[in-house]
Enzyme design. Sequence first.
Site, PDB file in Angstrom:
ATOM      1  CE  LYS A   8      47.326  38.739  37.816  1.00 26.14           C
ATOM      2  NZ  LYS A   8      48.790  39.043  37.824  1.00 26.14           N
TER       3      LYS A   8
ATOM      4  CD  GLU B  82      49.612  42.586  38.895  1.00 26.40           C
ATOM      5  OE1 GLU B  82      49.918  42.943  37.740  1.00 26.40           O
ATOM      6  OE2 GLU B  82      49.308  41.424  39.180  1.00 26.40           O
TER       7      GLU B  82
ATOM      8  CB  CYS C 243      48.003  42.116  35.423  1.00 26.30           C
ATOM      9  SG  CYS C 243      49.530  42.350  34.483  1.00 26.30           S
TER      10      CYS C 243
END
Length: 513
Positions: free
Chosen positions: A179, A80, A212
Amino acid sequence: MIPSQLLVSATFLVFCFLKVSSSATFTAAVYEHAVILPNVTLTPVSSEEALALMNRNLDLLEAAIISAAKQGAQIIVTPEDGIYGMIFTRTSIYSYLEDIPDPQVNWIPCDNPNRFGLAPVQRRLSCLAKGNAIYVVANIGDKKPCNTSDPQCPPDGRYQYNTNVVFDSQGKLVARYHKRHLFMNEDQFDTPKEAEVVTFDTAFGKFGIFTCFDVLFHDPAVMLVKDSHVDTVLFPTAWMNVLPHLSAVEFHSAWAMGMGVNFLASNLHNPLLRMTGSGIYAPDSPRKFHYDMETQEGKLLVSQLDSHPYRPEVNWTSYASSIEAFSVRNQEFKGTVFYDEYIFVELKGITGNYTVCQKDLCCHLSYQMSEKRSDEVYALGAFDGLHTAEGQYYLQVCTLLKCKTTNVQSCGDSVDTAATRFEMFSLSGTFGTQYVFPEVLLSEVQLAPREFQVMSDGRLQSLQPTSRPLLTVTLFGRFYDRDGLRDASIDLGAHALRGLVMVLMPILYALCW
Ligand SMILES: *[C@@H]1O[C@H](CO)[C@@H](O)[C@H](O)[C@H]1NC(C)=O
Ligand SMILES: *[C@@H]1O[C@H](CO)[C@@H](O)[C@H](O)[C@H]1NC(C)=O
Ligand SMILES: *[C@@H]1O[C@H](CO)[C@@H](O)[C@H](O)[C@H]1NC(C)=O
Ligand SMILES: *[C@@H]1O[C@H](CO)[C@@H](O)[C@H](O)[C@H]1NC(C)=O
């Protein structure tokens, strides 16, 4: 997103051939990338400057991709924020963004680069995938214009998304994932309206993808495993390590084991920001991992994995709820772990049995140390409650950990070295959730491949004496049903913190970009 009906309709025959030739194992690579950060991130730069910076990072990723392909890797994951860094405003990130189409458009940017406007980064990634005949997973920024016909359209007239892309070995865009759980200071990006469940099929198993902070939440991470039955998760991350329970290699390997999937975690490398820790994790054991706080260098990991890993059934509460509590003659005390208040008992002897409870959770531990040192204290802790710092998520945690000093007030503080080895441990808890992630972390933040196992009755047990001194043995449970609705006051608090995070980033306990 590639809906499964796409695969069973037009490409049915191709898919059948893939199935026929599908393989039992495959070779995966992850690259921990020392990202070159822009000098200026809070004021806008020109598209040319933005592209120049991104190309410098792509040069490094290219070297890793070529090397991975030479070593036989069929897929490589990069981190990321690995192409332009982090800490932007909505305006300053804009020159780094490209319009990333839905993969259903069936696009090979390397062959047809301008079909959806200027897309030099997608083109380069696509060509790297095609030229090296390898799946390439990367994280870039997507921009989507909107207007007042959409009441949620931001005032600047566009959505901006933190986005993972996957190009297959012909260079075709096969997955795009926005995300879902942005970290607290990711102001430059918007949250998609719904969690996107993005999967794609290959000759070496079914893949899912998220980013993440998503790993701490149910949607889409758990959905990918429980509903879509993926074999392997692709996980670009920019993860700041937080001990004792949320160091990257520790938590990500535990997620693979707890969920019964392969997990390919690619972190940024920036020791100053405590970003290091990448790995190739199978459900039974880590295959390769990397943790390096010393050098400034990136690192490529390559390892073989099962295409369809075996997923054992575990009842996380079965053993713990079947036994009597070990007698608690011991002094309990409170300690703080990453802002959460645990109940602890100190492990007094070289060997022993302890139980400690908080609310509905009782944790049982049997252990034997190699020696009982006078300069180290270990404790058993229990936590059953809502975590509210830097995100809101309900936890049930049983943990054996080394206290930072011999003062028990330090139990729960970050510590990364220890001197006491354990001959044996067995940890269990009366969990109310079936989502429990088993962690074993040794001195200097090292994993313990094949040194422990999870029993079908929920015990986390050593298989041999620990190969290094022990930092922690933990059953980290997530009780998703109790996360509740987001509390406005917590949002406000997070907002006030954002400015601070930008300034004090290296010393704050931040987790994840
Ligand atoms: C940042 O500035 C320094 C000094 O001017 C320069 O050497 C470096 O290349 C710049 N970095 C980037 C990413 O532009
Ligand atoms: C608003 O956006 C929609 C879809 O993005 C588009 O179809 C429409 O033409 C736009 N309207 C105006 C006034 O720009
Ligand atoms: C797990 O084990 C407990 C105790 O043996 C039992 O009550 C419970 O139903 C089991 N849970 C599942 C999901 O099988
Ligand atoms: C701990 O419990 C086990 C099994 O219940 C028992 O065999 C052992 O003797 C106990 N150890 C101590 C130090 O009490």
